[in-house]
Design a protein around this motif. Structure first.
Motif, mmCIF file in Angstrom:
data_model
loop_
_atom_site.group_PDB
_atom_site.id
_atom_site.type_symbol
_atom_site.label_atom_id
_atom_site.label_comp_id
_atom_site.label_asym_id
_atom_site.label_seq_id
_atom_site.Cartn_x
_atom_site.Cartn_y
_atom_site.Cartn_z
ATOM 1 N N MET A 177 0.994 -1.145 0.110
ATOM 2 C CA MET A 177 0.023 -0.030 0.030
ATOM 3 C C MET A 177 1.079 1.163 0.030
ATOM 4 O O MET A 177 1.779 1.260 0.791
ATOM 5 C CB MET A 177 -0.835 -0.154 1.330
ATOM 6 C CG MET A 177 -1.940 1.245 1.414
ATOM 7 S SD MET A 177 -2.799 1.244 2.823
ATOM 8 C CE MET A 177 -3.634 -0.334 2.807
ATOM 9 N N ASN A 178 0.679 2.196 -0.852
ATOM 10 C CA ASN A 178 1.365 3.430 -0.973
ATOM 11 C C ASN A 178 0.994 4.470 0.109
ATOM 12 O O ASN A 178 0.056 4.280 0.836
ATOM 13 C CB ASN A 178 1.622 4.204 -2.451
ATOM 14 C CG ASN A 178 0.061 4.655 -2.880
ATOM 15 O OD1 ASN A 178 -0.328 5.263 -2.009
ATOM 16 N ND2 ASN A 178 -0.077 4.526 -3.855
ATOM 17 N N GLU A 179 1.774 5.481 0.315
ATOM 18 C CA GLU A 179 1.449 6.241 1.276
ATOM 19 C C GLU A 179 0.056 7.104 1.180
ATOM 20 O O GLU A 179 -0.849 7.407 2.027
ATOM 21 C CB GLU A 179 2.696 7.415 1.389
ATOM 22 C CG GLU A 179 2.458 8.401 2.502
ATOM 23 C CD GLU A 179 3.742 9.312 2.780
ATOM 24 O OE1 GLU A 179 3.379 10.482 3.457
ATOM 25 O OE2 GLU A 179 4.683 8.822 2.410
ATOM 26 N N ASP A 180 -0.137 7.418 -0.076
ATOM 27 C CA ASP A 180 -1.586 7.917 -0.564
ATOM 28 C C ASP A 180 -2.618 7.200 0.077
ATOM 29 O O ASP A 180 -3.631 7.491 0.466
ATOM 30 C CB ASP A 180 -1.533 8.518 -1.773
ATOM 31 C CG ASP A 180 -0.480 9.696 -2.125
ATOM 32 O OD1 ASP A 180 -0.213 10.666 -1.164
ATOM 33 O OD2 ASP A 180 -0.253 9.751 -3.233
ATOM 34 N N ASP A 181 -2.542 5.854 -0.296
ATOM 35 C CA ASP A 181 -3.698 5.016 0.230
ATOM 36 C C ASP A 181 -3.673 4.694 1.620
ATOM 37 O O ASP A 181 -5.006 4.794 2.127
ATOM 38 C CB ASP A 181 -3.304 3.398 -0.649
ATOM 39 C CG ASP A 181 -3.535 3.343 -2.067
ATOM 40 O OD1 ASP A 181 -4.018 4.476 -2.675
ATOM 41 O OD2 ASP A 181 -2.732 2.734 -2.664
ATOM 42 N N GLU A 182 -2.538 4.720 2.170
ATOM 43 C CA GLU A 182 -2.490 4.579 3.695
ATOM 44 C C GLU A 182 -3.238 5.848 4.382
ATOM 45 O O GLU A 182 -4.142 5.672 5.177
ATOM 46 C CB GLU A 182 -1.256 4.393 4.234
ATOM 47 C CG GLU A 182 -1.193 4.225 5.681
ATOM 48 C CD GLU A 182 0.275 3.917 6.038
ATOM 49 O OE1 GLU A 182 0.553 4.091 7.364
ATOM 50 O OE2 GLU A 182 1.102 3.468 5.174
ATOM 51 N N ARG A 183 -2.957 6.949 3.841
ATOM 52 C CA ARG A 183 -3.357 8.288 4.309
ATOM 53 C C ARG A 183 -4.879 8.170 4.194
ATOM 54 O O ARG A 183 -5.897 8.577 4.970
ATOM 55 C CB ARG A 183 -2.969 9.327 3.805
ATOM 56 C CG ARG A 183 -1.949 10.461 4.657
ATOM 57 C CD ARG A 183 -1.436 11.548 3.737
ATOM 58 N NE ARG A 183 -0.232 11.819 3.863
ATOM 59 C CZ ARG A 183 0.479 12.073 5.011
ATOM 60 N NH1 ARG A 183 -0.107 12.321 5.899
ATOM 61 N NH2 ARG A 183 1.740 12.208 5.111
ATOM 62 N N ALA A 184 -5.482 7.836 2.878
ATOM 63 C CA ALA A 184 -6.940 7.670 2.674
ATOM 64 C C ALA A 184 -7.630 6.713 3.550
ATOM 65 O O ALA A 184 -8.654 7.198 3.885
ATOM 66 C CB ALA A 184 -7.062 7.283 1.227
ATOM 67 N N ARG A 185 -6.949 5.730 3.880
ATOM 68 C CA ARG A 185 -7.595 4.619 4.764
ATOM 69 C C ARG A 185 -7.769 5.195 6.083
ATOM 70 O O ARG A 185 -8.763 5.091 6.676
ATOM 71 C CB ARG A 185 -6.758 3.330 5.043
ATOM 72 C CG ARG A 185 -7.418 2.208 5.779
ATOM 73 C CD ARG A 185 -6.482 1.025 5.488
ATOM 74 N NE ARG A 185 -5.180 0.796 6.420
ATOM 75 C CZ ARG A 185 -5.515 0.550 7.623
ATOM 76 N NH1 ARG A 185 -6.574 0.244 8.134
ATOM 77 N NH2 ARG A 185 -4.338 0.267 8.412
ATOM 78 N N PHE A 186 -6.932 5.953 6.700
ATOM 79 C CA PHE A 186 -6.735 6.577 8.051
ATOM 80 C C PHE A 186 -7.826 7.562 8.117
ATOM 81 O O PHE A 186 -8.445 7.915 8.864
ATOM 82 C CB PHE A 186 -5.525 6.873 8.414
ATOM 83 C CG PHE A 186 -4.581 5.390 8.790
ATOM 84 C CD1 PHE A 186 -4.993 4.966 10.230
ATOM 85 C CD2 PHE A 186 -3.745 4.773 8.167
ATOM 86 C CE1 PHE A 186 -4.157 4.037 10.643
ATOM 87 C CE2 PHE A 186 -3.189 3.659 8.559
ATOM 88 C CZ PHE A 186 -3.378 3.045 9.848
ATOM 89 N N ARG A 187 -7.647 8.628 6.893
ATOM 90 C CA ARG A 187 -8.663 9.616 6.950
ATOM 91 C C ARG A 187 -10.039 9.269 6.813
ATOM 92 O O ARG A 187 -10.888 10.001 6.928
ATOM 93 C CB ARG A 187 -8.153 10.353 5.679
ATOM 94 C CG ARG A 187 -6.865 11.308 6.105
ATOM 95 C CD ARG A 187 -6.594 12.480 5.350
ATOM 96 N NE ARG A 187 -5.647 13.303 5.977
ATOM 97 C CZ ARG A 187 -4.772 13.790 5.352
ATOM 98 N NH1 ARG A 187 -4.817 14.211 3.845
ATOM 99 N NH2 ARG A 187 -3.635 14.336 5.766
ATOM 100 N N ALA A 188 -10.384 8.022 6.520
ATOM 101 C CA ALA A 188 -11.811 7.668 6.628
ATOM 102 C C ALA A 188 -12.371 6.972 7.853
ATOM 103 O O ALA A 188 -13.337 6.429 7.815
ATOM 104 C CB ALA A 188 -11.723 6.501 5.553
ATOM 105 N N TYR A 189 -11.510 7.217 8.996
ATOM 106 C CA TYR A 189 -12.100 6.567 10.345
ATOM 107 C C TYR A 189 -13.338 7.387 10.616
ATOM 108 O O TYR A 189 -14.408 6.455 11.090
ATOM 109 C CB TYR A 189 -11.010 7.099 11.430
ATOM 110 C CG TYR A 189 -9.947 5.931 11.462
ATOM 111 C CD1 TYR A 189 -10.141 4.906 11.599
ATOM 112 C CD2 TYR A 189 -8.779 6.536 11.847
ATOM 113 C CE1 TYR A 189 -9.297 3.885 11.931
ATOM 114 C CE2 TYR A 189 -7.721 5.515 11.628
ATOM 115 C CZ TYR A 189 -7.923 4.149 11.936
ATOM 116 O OH TYR A 189 -7.021 3.416 12.056
ATOM 117 N N GLY A 190 -13.837 8.667 10.217
ATOM 118 C CA GLY A 190 -15.172 9.069 10.366
ATOM 119 C C GLY A 190 -16.130 8.232 9.684
ATOM 120 O O GLY A 190 -17.238 7.945 10.114
ATOM 121 N N ASP A 191 -15.547 8.082 8.284
ATOM 122 C CA ASP A 191 -16.523 7.663 7.494
ATOM 123 C C ASP A 191 -16.843 5.864 8.059
ATOM 124 O O ASP A 191 -17.700 5.232 7.986
ATOM 125 C CB ASP A 191 -16.177 7.258 6.040
ATOM 126 C CG ASP A 191 -16.045 8.738 5.489
ATOM 127 O OD1 ASP A 191 -16.880 9.552 5.971
ATOM 128 O OD2 ASP A 191 -15.278 9.131 4.644
#
Length: 144
Positions: free
Chosen positions: A1-15
């Motif tokens: 998983m690249n850094e952008d994918d990882e960031r997107a995954r973590f930024r989706a905690y509210g979702d």
């Protein structure tokens, strides 16, 4: 998983939180359906009660301490949510002891109020978190 994918995954905690609440709401509806049909009531009750308990336990152990450390202004609100969890735990025990429409109506109303408040105050904060580990706020297996 690249850094952008990882960031997107973590930024989706509210979702993820909203998704977990949606699944719990569906479980409430499944239990109402079971009560109305008289089929699998105990199974649906245990499934719902276990899922809500796991979800709230993960929030209390993982999510709320992290949010309190990063957002001290949320401390009083998070304490209120923890008290809600204690109240809901008692309601779940009563529902397990006597799975009736009255018990489920009460639980459903309190859960809905709790979920709405949590979603309004925490979704944006959770979606802004940087990657630093899994919060485990989902339903069932700890994932959403």
């Amino acid at each position: 998983m690249n850094e952008d994918d990882e960031r997107a995954r973590f930024r989706a905690y509210g979702d993820q939180l909203i998704g977990a609440h949606l699944r719990l709401r569906e479980m409430v509806e499944d239990l109402y359906d079971a009560l109305d049909s008289g089929r699998d009531v105990r199974l649906h009750c245990l499934t719902l009660c276990g899922a809500v308990t796991r979800h709230h336990t993960a929030e209390d152990a993982n999510v709320f301490p992290l949010l309190a450390a990063r957002h001290p202004e949320l401390a009083a609100f998070l304490d209120d949510l923890k008290r809600d969890h204690e109240i809901l735990a008692g309601m779940l025990r009563r529902l397990e002891a006597a799975t009736t429409h009255e018990e489920l109506d009460g639980l459903s109303a309190v859960l809905e109020t709790h979920f709405i408040g949590e979603e309004k105050r925490l979704t944006g904060v959770l979606n802004a978190l940087e990657p630093r580990g899994d919060l485990g706020i989902g339903v069932g297996d700890g994932r959403s």
